[in-house]
Structure formats: structure tokens, C-alpha cells
Scaffold this active site. Structure first.
Site, mmCIF file in Angstrom:
data_model
loop_
_atom_site.group_PDB
_atom_site.id
_atom_site.type_symbol
_atom_site.label_atom_id
_atom_site.label_comp_id
_atom_site.label_asym_id
_atom_site.label_seq_id
_atom_site.Cartn_x
_atom_site.Cartn_y
_atom_site.Cartn_z
ATOM 1 N N ARG A 1 59.609 78.655 -9.111
ATOM 2 C CA ARG A 1 60.391 79.482 -10.031
ATOM 3 C C ARG A 1 61.725 78.782 -10.222
ATOM 4 O O ARG A 1 62.348 78.330 -9.248
ATOM 5 C CB ARG A 1 60.584 80.883 -9.417
ATOM 6 C CG ARG A 1 61.094 81.907 -10.398
ATOM 7 C CD ARG A 1 60.053 82.312 -11.399
ATOM 8 N NE ARG A 1 60.565 83.359 -12.292
ATOM 9 C CZ ARG A 1 60.251 83.418 -13.570
ATOM 10 N NH1 ARG A 1 59.426 82.552 -14.118
ATOM 11 N NH2 ARG A 1 60.734 84.399 -14.320
ATOM 12 N N TYR B 1 59.887 79.389 1.746
ATOM 13 C CA TYR B 1 61.036 80.197 1.300
ATOM 14 C C TYR B 1 62.054 80.252 2.441
ATOM 15 O O TYR B 1 62.285 81.298 3.022
ATOM 16 C CB TYR B 1 60.497 81.584 0.955
ATOM 17 C CG TYR B 1 61.382 82.526 0.142
ATOM 18 C CD1 TYR B 1 62.733 82.327 -0.029
ATOM 19 C CD2 TYR B 1 60.829 83.648 -0.446
ATOM 20 C CE1 TYR B 1 63.507 83.210 -0.756
ATOM 21 C CE2 TYR B 1 61.582 84.546 -1.178
ATOM 22 C CZ TYR B 1 62.930 84.316 -1.333
ATOM 23 O OH TYR B 1 63.691 85.206 -2.050
ATOM 24 N N GLU C 1 72.840 85.155 -13.242
ATOM 25 C CA GLU C 1 71.670 84.387 -12.791
ATOM 26 C C GLU C 1 70.437 84.830 -13.571
ATOM 27 O O GLU C 1 70.015 85.985 -13.475
ATOM 28 C CB GLU C 1 71.496 84.645 -11.290
ATOM 29 C CG GLU C 1 70.502 83.740 -10.621
ATOM 30 C CD GLU C 1 70.491 83.964 -9.105
ATOM 31 O OE1 GLU C 1 71.585 84.046 -8.478
ATOM 32 O OE2 GLU C 1 69.393 84.083 -8.544
ATOM 33 N N ARG D 1 71.170 89.074 -11.495
ATOM 34 C CA ARG D 1 72.393 89.471 -10.782
ATOM 35 C C ARG D 1 73.611 88.773 -11.353
ATOM 36 O O ARG D 1 73.504 87.716 -11.971
ATOM 37 C CB ARG D 1 72.274 89.222 -9.278
ATOM 38 C CG ARG D 1 71.683 87.892 -8.889
ATOM 39 C CD ARG D 1 71.340 87.852 -7.376
ATOM 40 N NE ARG D 1 70.604 86.630 -7.066
ATOM 41 C CZ ARG D 1 69.993 86.373 -5.941
ATOM 42 N NH1 ARG D 1 70.001 87.248 -4.947
ATOM 43 N NH2 ARG D 1 69.352 85.236 -5.748
ATOM 44 N N ASP E 1 65.558 80.389 4.338
ATOM 45 C CA ASP E 1 66.985 80.649 4.213
ATOM 46 C C ASP E 1 67.725 79.484 4.870
ATOM 47 O O ASP E 1 67.103 78.628 5.512
ATOM 48 C CB ASP E 1 67.344 81.974 4.903
ATOM 49 C CG ASP E 1 67.021 83.173 4.012
ATOM 50 O OD1 ASP E 1 67.147 83.043 2.792
ATOM 51 O OD2 ASP E 1 66.650 84.231 4.557
HETATM 52 P P1 FAD Z 1 67.929 71.621 -1.359
HETATM 53 O O1 FAD Z 1 69.247 72.279 -1.266
HETATM 54 O O2 FAD Z 1 67.084 71.883 -2.549
HETATM 55 O O3 FAD Z 1 68.193 70.034 -1.248
HETATM 56 C C1 FAD Z 1 67.241 69.077 -1.623
HETATM 57 C C2 FAD Z 1 68.010 67.896 -2.200
HETATM 58 O O4 FAD Z 1 67.106 66.813 -2.418
HETATM 59 C C3 FAD Z 1 68.646 68.217 -3.567
HETATM 60 O O5 FAD Z 1 70.005 67.878 -3.548
HETATM 61 C C4 FAD Z 1 67.852 67.347 -4.532
HETATM 62 O O6 FAD Z 1 68.628 66.889 -5.628
HETATM 63 C C5 FAD Z 1 67.432 66.178 -3.635
HETATM 64 N N1 FAD Z 1 66.226 65.475 -4.098
HETATM 65 C C6 FAD Z 1 65.020 66.011 -4.397
HETATM 66 N N2 FAD Z 1 64.162 65.049 -4.776
HETATM 67 C C7 FAD Z 1 64.843 63.876 -4.716
HETATM 68 C C8 FAD Z 1 64.501 62.525 -5.002
HETATM 69 N N3 FAD Z 1 63.283 62.181 -5.440
HETATM 70 N N4 FAD Z 1 65.439 61.561 -4.820
HETATM 71 C C9 FAD Z 1 66.672 61.881 -4.395
HETATM 72 N N5 FAD Z 1 67.059 63.146 -4.119
HETATM 73 C C10 FAD Z 1 66.157 64.134 -4.269
HETATM 74 N N6 FAD Z 1 69.847 81.020 1.943
HETATM 75 C C11 FAD Z 1 70.596 81.803 2.756
HETATM 76 O O7 FAD Z 1 70.514 81.665 3.996
HETATM 77 N N7 FAD Z 1 71.451 82.742 2.248
HETATM 78 C C12 FAD Z 1 71.594 82.940 0.906
HETATM 79 O O8 FAD Z 1 72.384 83.782 0.480
HETATM 80 C C13 FAD Z 1 70.803 82.135 0.030
HETATM 81 N N8 FAD Z 1 70.887 82.322 -1.301
HETATM 82 C C14 FAD Z 1 70.115 81.554 -2.123
HETATM 83 C C15 FAD Z 1 70.237 81.761 -3.498
HETATM 84 C C16 FAD Z 1 69.486 80.987 -4.371
HETATM 85 C C17 FAD Z 1 69.614 81.234 -5.858
HETATM 86 C C18 FAD Z 1 68.607 79.991 -3.865
HETATM 87 C C19 FAD Z 1 67.777 79.149 -4.809
HETATM 88 C C20 FAD Z 1 68.492 79.777 -2.501
HETATM 89 C C21 FAD Z 1 69.239 80.553 -1.609
HETATM 90 N N9 FAD Z 1 69.187 80.357 -0.232
HETATM 91 C C22 FAD Z 1 69.935 81.161 0.604
HETATM 92 C C23 FAD Z 1 68.335 79.309 0.369
HETATM 93 C C24 FAD Z 1 69.089 77.969 0.560
HETATM 94 O O9 FAD Z 1 69.518 77.506 -0.703
HETATM 95 C C25 FAD Z 1 68.142 76.963 1.218
HETATM 96 O O10 FAD Z 1 67.713 77.405 2.482
HETATM 97 C C26 FAD Z 1 68.762 75.576 1.432
HETATM 98 O O11 FAD Z 1 69.603 75.184 0.389
HETATM 99 C C27 FAD Z 1 67.635 74.574 1.578
HETATM 100 O O12 FAD Z 1 68.132 73.272 1.763
HETATM 101 P P2 FAD Z 1 67.207 72.014 1.482
HETATM 102 O O13 FAD Z 1 67.943 70.830 1.980
HETATM 103 O O14 FAD Z 1 65.856 72.256 1.980
HETATM 104 O O15 FAD Z 1 67.011 71.952 -0.112
HETATM 105 N N1 UDP Z 2 64.527 92.716 -4.610
HETATM 106 C C1 UDP Z 2 64.393 93.833 -5.402
HETATM 107 N N2 UDP Z 2 65.514 94.437 -5.874
HETATM 108 C C2 UDP Z 2 66.753 93.988 -5.597
HETATM 109 C C3 UDP Z 2 66.889 92.855 -4.777
HETATM 110 C C4 UDP Z 2 65.751 92.232 -4.303
HETATM 111 O O1 UDP Z 2 63.280 94.271 -5.680
HETATM 112 O O2 UDP Z 2 67.733 94.580 -6.087
HETATM 113 C C5 UDP Z 2 63.294 92.061 -4.134
HETATM 114 C C6 UDP Z 2 62.855 90.944 -5.078
HETATM 115 O O3 UDP Z 2 61.453 90.906 -5.074
HETATM 116 C C7 UDP Z 2 63.416 89.712 -4.398
HETATM 117 C C8 UDP Z 2 63.224 90.071 -2.923
HETATM 118 O O4 UDP Z 2 63.493 91.478 -2.871
HETATM 119 O O5 UDP Z 2 62.723 88.541 -4.784
HETATM 120 C C9 UDP Z 2 64.118 89.342 -1.956
HETATM 121 O O6 UDP Z 2 65.457 89.580 -2.305
HETATM 122 P P1 UDP Z 2 66.619 88.586 -1.855
HETATM 123 O O7 UDP Z 2 67.915 89.201 -2.256
HETATM 124 O O8 UDP Z 2 66.408 88.229 -0.434
HETATM 125 O O9 UDP Z 2 66.300 87.329 -2.794
HETATM 126 P P2 UDP Z 2 66.948 85.859 -2.883
HETATM 127 O O10 UDP Z 2 68.410 85.984 -2.567
HETATM 128 O O11 UDP Z 2 66.181 84.994 -1.936
HETATM 129 O O12 UDP Z 2 66.712 85.504 -4.316
#
Ligand code: FAD
Ligand code: UDP
Length: 367
Positions: A250, A349, A301, A281, A351
């Protein structure tokens, strides 16, 4: 043959940074290759007008693992931010996660037993025998009112699929409590790194070579010649050139808006849980670090379908994709010189705390 590096780490996100820091500590020579024009992956923040803007969505650090908490706190101090999320459903505000404040908003009840009674009655009415998907899971946990108001619209926007086609574990991320407590997480430790996540990653990467704007997969052979091992945190299906088919992800689109007023929504995160509002959000960045300033920055977002060329933000861990991932895992196990890590390399997935823990475990396993 002489190899200049012990490890080439592909990706400077939290997994790559943790692995690199720990490998360097063990006197390994590390080079990071990053295809974006900055370090940090999705936790990257950028300072704009004194506010650390979370460029890829709100990131709140939370964990119950003391080793992970101590590890991350050695680089920068964390503040005591506690995430308290609100939901806006067609103009009415509800408290999240599901707790006595939500039940008061919904039904005007103040006693846990009253809330339990309403939920029990609603759950019974659904007559769900077996939990097969997210809809079953949500209805059996909180009943129809909360499902329709706070879950269904948000979830279907977020994942682009009906709730009865989504895995149930996703909704279990949210706490359900019969007390007045709006803390979005159940974890023991929580906070935001003071000065932003980019500062944190910079500290982790001190003394480590980093090449930006470079896609490892475009120059794989060159890098294999100069490193003993590769740590790969990109998408696993892309690494194998999609030879078994494409995994689903996604994507997201972020709309950042600067406003010349002190506050916009008076809370860090407000979810829009109806189906019609196109974003899920809005975050107001100044609240993560209690910044006092005359302007404010918000980000809307928008969930987005993934197609090649876009960023992959979430793996879609349903049965079909998990099965395909397991086939890729078999290929990965044959690549003895490559460690696959992180949210995309492991197709999980994770964190932030899961990501760090996995990197710590991998260091123990491989070094
Ligand atoms: P990434 O951060 O995706 O890093 C991978 C890196 O590899 C990237 O910089 C990419 O550019 C690089 N890369 C990929 N392929 C190549 C290539 N071929 N060559 C060179 N470089 C490459 N976690 C929480 O605990 N709390 C939160 O509130 C939270 N909120 C989130 C909100 C969102 C919208 C999202 C998407 C995630 C959230 N997360 C949160 C999860 C968190 O982002 C991840 O756990 C963490 O960033 C994962 O780190 P990573 O190194 O695995 O991946
Ligand atoms: N969710 C929901 N309502 C909300 C917030 C979250 O139904 O207001 C559900 C939704 O399916 C989401 C999941 O709970 O994908 C996990 O929410 P979280 O805030 O942990 O999502 P993330 O920060 O990883 O996007």
C-alpha cells in the site's frame, strides 16, 4: 580477493542504521547505499521554521522492550510525548483508541459495566462463530456502532479493500480498554526524539560511509565485488527481479501545508474515519515536540494504490501475499552472502521497536 567492506548495507532506514551502528561497534567496516537523497528512510524528519516535520507520516516511538528503549536513548534524549489520537466522523469528535472516553462519546455512558453491556449485546447480535477477517474481528471486539463509525471507513480507505477481505491482526494493533485512558499505545515507554529522527539517525551513523542517490540494484555486481556481505532492506521481490511475481503493497501520498497561524487542529493527530474524506489523517507536527511558534505545519495523509515507481509504505500481509513472500524467503535463504532485513526486506508490518529488535537479533545471529 581483498574486499574493502565487511558489509554493504542497502538502505539507511532504522534497520540499516541499527545494523550498521552495531556492526561498526564490532569493528566491521560498513558502507551504506541509499537511493533517496537523504538518510533515515521513512522516519526522516526535516526542520522547517523550527518544527521537525515527519516527512513520511507521524512517527511515535513506543516499546515495552527495555533493551530497545535504552539502545535508542543513548543517541538522543526522548521527550515524554504520549500519543492521544482523535477521530473526526462527519464533524463529530471521538476519542481513540477504544476506551471509556469513546464509549461516553458514542453512548453517553460513564460506567465500564454499562459500556460492556452495550458492546456484549451488539456482539451477540452479529452471531459470529469464527473470525475469518478484519470485519469479523472488529465486530466481535467492539460491536456494530464503533465498527461503522470509527473502523470501517478508515480501514477501507487505508487498505483499499473491504474489511471482510483484510487480515484480522491489523485491527488488534489498537488497544481496547474499559477505563478513561486515551493513550494510543499500551507500551511501557513512549516518546519522540528531541530534535527529530534525522538527528537520531545522524548520531547512529557517525563515522560510517554513506552514499546517497544510489540504487544498489542498478550496480549490484560492482558492490558485490567490494563487500563480503550485503544487508538488503529494500523490497524482497524487487531484489529477485519479481521472478516469482509481485508482492502487494500500500502506498501513501502526503500533502504538506504551512499555515501562518499558531495552531490548526490543536492535536498532533486527528483521524478522519468516514469513507468519503479522501485522506485518513491530518497531523500537526508542532505538537510532537510542543513547539511554540507563530506558524504551523500540517500533513494530510492520503492512502494510495501501489504501482512500480511509487514508495512501498505497507506490506499487505494477507494469506496470498504471505505465501508468495514465503516462496521468496526460500530464494533468500540460498543467497548466503545477503541478509534481508527491515519492513520491506522481511515483508512485515514492523513498528520502529520491532525493526530495531530484529536488527539486534540479526547482529547476534550473523556476527
Ligand atoms: P525504511 O524506512 O523503508 O528504509 C528502507 C530504506 O532503504 C529506504 O530509505 C529506501 O530508500 C532504501 N532502499 C530501498 N531499496 C533500495 C535500493 N535498491 N538501493 C538503495 N536504497 C534502497 N512505527 C512506529 O513504531 N511508530 C509509528 O508511529 C509509526 N508510524 C508509521 C507511519 C507510517 C505512515 C509508516 C509508513 C510507518 C510507520 N511506522 C511507525 C513504521 C516505521 O516507519 C518502520 O518500522 C521503520 O521505518 C522501518 O525501517 P526500515 O529500515 O525497515 O525501512
Ligand atoms: N484503524 C481504524 N480507525 C482508526 C485508526 C485505525 O479502523 O481511526 C485501524 C485501521 O485498520 C488501521 C489499523 O487500525 O490500519 C491500525 O492502526 P494504526 O494507527 O496502528 O496504523 P498505522 O499507524 O500503522 O498506519
Amino acid at each position: 580477493m581483498f574486499k574493502k567492506y565487511d558489509y554493504i548495507v542497502v538502505g539507511s532506514g532504522l534497520y540499516g542504521a541499527t545494523f550498521s551502528y552495531l556492526a561498526k561497534k564490532k569493528n566491521k567496516k560498513v558502507l551504506i547505499i541509499e537511493k533517496r537523497n537523504h538518510i533515515g528512510g521513512n522516519i526522516y524528519t526535516e526542520e522547517i521554521d523550527g518544527i521537525n516535520v515527519h516527512k513520511y507520516g507521524a512517527h511515535i516511538f513506543h516499546t515495552s522492550n527495555k533493551d530497545v528503549w535504552d539502545f535508542i536513548n543513548q543517541f538522543v534524549p526522548f521527550n515524554d510525548y504520549v500519543n492521544q489520537v482523535l477521530a473526526n466522523y462527519k464533524g463529530k469528535i471521538y476519542h481513540l483508541p477504544f476506551n471509556m472516553n469513546t464509549f461516553f462519546d458514542m453512548w453517553g455512558v460513564i460506567e465500564p459495566n454499562e459500556a460492556k453491556k452495550i458492546i456484549d449485546e451488539q456482539v451477540k447480535k452479529e452471531n459470529i462463530k469464527e473470525i475469518k477477517n478484519l470485519e469479523d474481528q472488529a465486530l466481535s471486539l467492539v460491536g456494530r456502532d464503533i465498527y461503522e463509525t470509527l473502523i470501517k471507513g478508515y480501514t477501507e480507505k487505508q487498505w483499499g479493500k473491504p474489511c471482510d477481505q483484510l487480515p484480522s491482526f491489523i485491527i488488534k494493533r489498537l488497544p481496547l480498554r474499559f477505563e478513561f485512558n486515551n493513550n494510543y499505545f499500551n507500551d511501557t515507554y513512549q516518546g519522540i526524539p528531541i530534535g527529530g529522527y534525522t538527528l537520531l539517525i545522524n548520531k547512529m551513523l557517525e563515522g560510517i560511509d554513506v552514499i546517497l542517490n544510489e540504487d544498489f540494484l542498478q550496480n549490484k555486481e560492482k558492490y558485490l565485488r567490494i563487500a563480503k556481505k550485503i544487508v538488503y532492506t529494500g523490497a524482497i521481490d524487487e531484489y529477485f527481479d519479481y521472478s516469482l511475481g509481485e508482492l502487494e503493497y500500500r502506498s501513501l501520498r502526503f500533502e504538506e501545508i504551512k499555515m501562518n497561524k499558531e495552531y490548526y487542529q490543536n492535536n498532533a493527530v486527528i483521524n478522519y474515519t468516514d469513507k468519503e474524506t479522501p485522506f485518513t489523517r491530518i497531523i500537526e507536527h508542532k505538537y510532537f515536540e510542543n513547539i511554540v511558534s507563530s506558524s504551523t505545519i500540517i500533513t494530510k495523509e492520503y492512502p494510495d494504490t501501489y504501482s512500480k515507481g511509487k514508495e512501498r509504505y505497507y506490506p499487505i500481509n494477507d494469506e496470498k501475499n504471505n505465501n508468495l513472500y514465503n516462496e521468496y524467503l526460500k530464494l533468500a535463504k540460498k543467497e548466503k552472502h545477503v541478509i534481508f532485513g527491515g519492513r520491506l526486506g522481511n515483508y512485515k508490518y514492523y513498528d520502529m521497536d520491532d525493526t530495531i529488535l530484529k536488527a539486534m537479533e540479526d547482529i547476534k545471529k550473523y556476527l
